[in-house]
Design a protein around this motif. Structure first.
Motif, mmCIF file in Angstrom:
data_model
loop_
_atom_site.group_PDB
_atom_site.id
_atom_site.type_symbol
_atom_site.label_atom_id
_atom_site.label_comp_id
_atom_site.label_asym_id
_atom_site.label_seq_id
_atom_site.Cartn_x
_atom_site.Cartn_y
_atom_site.Cartn_z
ATOM 1 N N ILE A 18 10.119 3.151 12.571
ATOM 2 C CA ILE A 18 9.092 2.902 13.514
ATOM 3 C C ILE A 18 9.105 3.867 14.763
ATOM 4 O O ILE A 18 8.258 4.528 15.503
ATOM 5 C CB ILE A 18 9.287 1.384 14.164
ATOM 6 N N LYS A 19 10.387 4.262 15.202
ATOM 7 C CA LYS A 19 10.489 5.088 16.305
ATOM 8 C C LYS A 19 9.986 6.719 15.977
ATOM 9 O O LYS A 19 9.378 7.307 16.732
ATOM 10 C CB LYS A 19 12.041 5.391 16.730
ATOM 11 N N GLU A 20 10.322 7.035 14.813
ATOM 12 C CA GLU A 20 10.085 8.242 14.186
ATOM 13 C C GLU A 20 8.376 8.361 14.139
ATOM 14 O O GLU A 20 7.731 9.609 14.301
ATOM 15 C CB GLU A 20 10.659 8.699 12.925
ATOM 16 N N MET A 21 7.745 7.303 13.724
ATOM 17 C CA MET A 21 6.355 7.382 13.744
ATOM 18 C C MET A 21 5.677 7.404 15.043
ATOM 19 O O MET A 21 4.230 7.170 15.143
ATOM 20 C CB MET A 21 6.000 5.984 12.642
ATOM 21 N N CYS A 49 8.376 1.775 4.846
ATOM 22 C CA CYS A 49 9.693 2.036 3.849
ATOM 23 C C CYS A 49 9.101 3.586 3.359
ATOM 24 O O CYS A 49 8.606 3.598 2.540
ATOM 25 C CB CYS A 49 9.664 1.077 2.642
ATOM 26 N N GLY A 50 10.119 4.366 3.954
ATOM 27 C CA GLY A 50 10.200 5.779 3.327
ATOM 28 C C GLY A 50 10.568 5.916 1.719
ATOM 29 O O GLY A 50 11.569 4.949 1.507
ATOM 30 N N VAL A 51 10.431 6.621 0.937
ATOM 31 C CA VAL A 51 10.691 6.915 -0.398
ATOM 32 C C VAL A 51 12.147 6.963 -0.792
ATOM 33 O O VAL A 51 12.965 6.567 -1.313
ATOM 34 C CB VAL A 51 9.934 7.844 -1.174
ATOM 35 N N ASN A 52 12.947 7.329 0.483
ATOM 36 C CA ASN A 52 14.397 7.553 0.513
ATOM 37 C C ASN A 52 15.021 6.184 0.507
ATOM 38 O O ASN A 52 16.175 6.189 0.240
ATOM 39 C CB ASN A 52 14.686 8.276 1.745
ATOM 40 N N LYS A 53 14.450 5.030 0.580
ATOM 41 C CA LYS A 53 14.879 3.889 0.770
ATOM 42 C C LYS A 53 14.919 3.110 -0.526
ATOM 43 O O LYS A 53 15.206 1.905 -0.895
ATOM 44 C CB LYS A 53 14.616 2.899 1.932
ATOM 45 N N ILE A 54 14.230 3.651 -1.659
ATOM 46 C CA ILE A 54 13.782 3.056 -3.047
ATOM 47 C C ILE A 54 15.259 3.191 -3.822
ATOM 48 O O ILE A 54 15.601 4.402 -3.997
ATOM 49 C CB ILE A 54 12.451 3.567 -3.573
ATOM 50 N N CYS A 55 15.555 2.028 -4.300
ATOM 51 C CA CYS A 55 16.810 1.799 -5.100
ATOM 52 C C CYS A 55 16.662 1.136 -6.339
ATOM 53 O O CYS A 55 15.630 0.450 -6.700
ATOM 54 C CB CYS A 55 18.106 1.157 -4.585
ATOM 55 N N GLY A 112 5.327 8.276 1.275
ATOM 56 C CA GLY A 112 5.852 9.301 0.417
ATOM 57 C C GLY A 112 6.760 10.242 1.180
ATOM 58 O O GLY A 112 6.603 11.489 0.787
ATOM 59 N N GLU A 113 7.518 9.952 2.159
ATOM 60 C CA GLU A 113 8.236 10.910 2.795
ATOM 61 C C GLU A 113 9.688 10.114 3.263
ATOM 62 O O GLU A 113 9.776 8.882 3.284
ATOM 63 C CB GLU A 113 7.457 11.217 4.415
ATOM 64 N N LYS A 118 0.827 -1.340 0.000
ATOM 65 C CA LYS A 118 0.125 0.059 0.009
ATOM 66 C C LYS A 118 1.003 1.156 0.057
ATOM 67 O O LYS A 118 1.917 1.266 0.428
ATOM 68 C CB LYS A 118 -0.941 0.053 1.198
ATOM 69 N N TYR A 119 0.351 2.233 -0.512
ATOM 70 C CA TYR A 119 1.029 3.545 -0.761
ATOM 71 C C TYR A 119 0.264 4.570 0.177
ATOM 72 O O TYR A 119 -0.920 4.738 0.262
ATOM 73 C CB TYR A 119 1.346 4.206 -1.969
ATOM 74 N N PHE A 120 1.093 5.290 0.930
ATOM 75 C CA PHE A 120 0.667 6.541 1.868
ATOM 76 C C PHE A 120 1.517 7.726 1.640
ATOM 77 O O PHE A 120 2.769 7.818 1.616
ATOM 78 C CB PHE A 120 0.527 6.086 3.385
ATOM 79 N N ALA A 121 0.806 8.924 1.683
ATOM 80 C CA ALA A 121 1.485 10.136 1.385
ATOM 81 C C ALA A 121 2.073 10.368 2.279
ATOM 82 O O ALA A 121 3.304 11.145 2.264
ATOM 83 C CB ALA A 121 0.495 11.195 0.698
ATOM 84 N N THR A 122 1.809 10.282 3.584
ATOM 85 C CA THR A 122 2.316 10.682 4.735
ATOM 86 C C THR A 122 2.549 9.473 5.825
ATOM 87 O O THR A 122 2.036 8.550 5.746
ATOM 88 C CB THR A 122 1.747 11.787 5.539
#
Length: 203
Positions: free
Chosen positions: A50-53, A127-133, A198-199, A20-24
């Motif tokens: 998980i901690k940041e959330m 998974c944040g978008v920063n981890k997509i490779c 998406g963050e 699933k995709y979530f913007a935030t």
């Protein structure tokens, strides 16, 4: 949601991994709380995401039994890690996620990565978008540059990457790159979910 994420999600579904995709992160947190509503025990792997959330606090407020080795004394972490691995639901992140749908992770002990494919009934990977490779090579490069050095520094480990910010493939006694796991397809006994946010989240 851009085309890269759409392709990634399609590839995950082909590999029988629910996604699933979530913007935030707030939207993702709401879904995690909903998805875990019918379960009693929740295990958490070592995860800055998980901690940041603030998921731990939210789950405790819902009177769930939450098991997280980060919150106990060092001498108890091994046993608590085993308990988390046997929880009904396991929450964690991934160090990298390729566009083809591979989940790539490097661990020091191995409890986090092993719990992603054996033990819990349901695993939710956020998974944040920063981890997509783009592929496995860039995924490993990302982990060595952007995940391991800041984690080593956070933990105060006496390893070169924690000081220089660069991987030296060290043989230090406190080396944290000990177990590398790539999940290519849904493991047979686990209901595996990947939530893409998406963050920027975690390392």
């Amino acid at each position: 949601m851009n085309d890269t994420i759409k392709t990634l999600m399609n590839n995950l579904e082909k590999r029988k991994i629910k996604t699933k995709y979530f913007a935030t992160k707030e939207e993702a947190k709401k879904e995690v709380l909903n998805e875990t509503d019918l379960y009693t025990t929740i295990g958490i792997g070592g995860s800055m995401t998980i901690k940041e959330m603030n998921l731990y606090e939210e789950l405790v407020n819902k009177e769930k039994k939450v098991i997280w080795h980060w919150l106990v004394e060092p001498e108890k972490r091994y046993e608590v890690g085993k308990l988390a691995s046997n929880a009904e639901v396991y929450l964690t992140s991934t160090n990298a996620l390729t566009e083809k749908g591979d989940l790539v992770n490097i661990d020091g002990v191995g409890n986090r990565v092993s719990s992603m494919f054996y033990g819990p009934k349901k695993v939710i990977v956020i998974c944040g978008v920063n981890k997509i490779c783009s592929d496995l090579i860039t995924a490993m490069d990302r982990i060595k540059r952007e995940a391991c050095p800041p984690n080593a520094k956070r933990l105060g480990l006496n390893v070169p990457c924690g000081i220089t910010g660069n991987c030296n493939d060290c043989l230090s006694n406190e080396r944290m790159c000990n177990v590398t796991v790539i999940i290519n397809h849904k493991p047979m006994s686990v209901d595996l979910h990947v939530y893409i946010v998406g963050e920027t989240l975690g390392y």
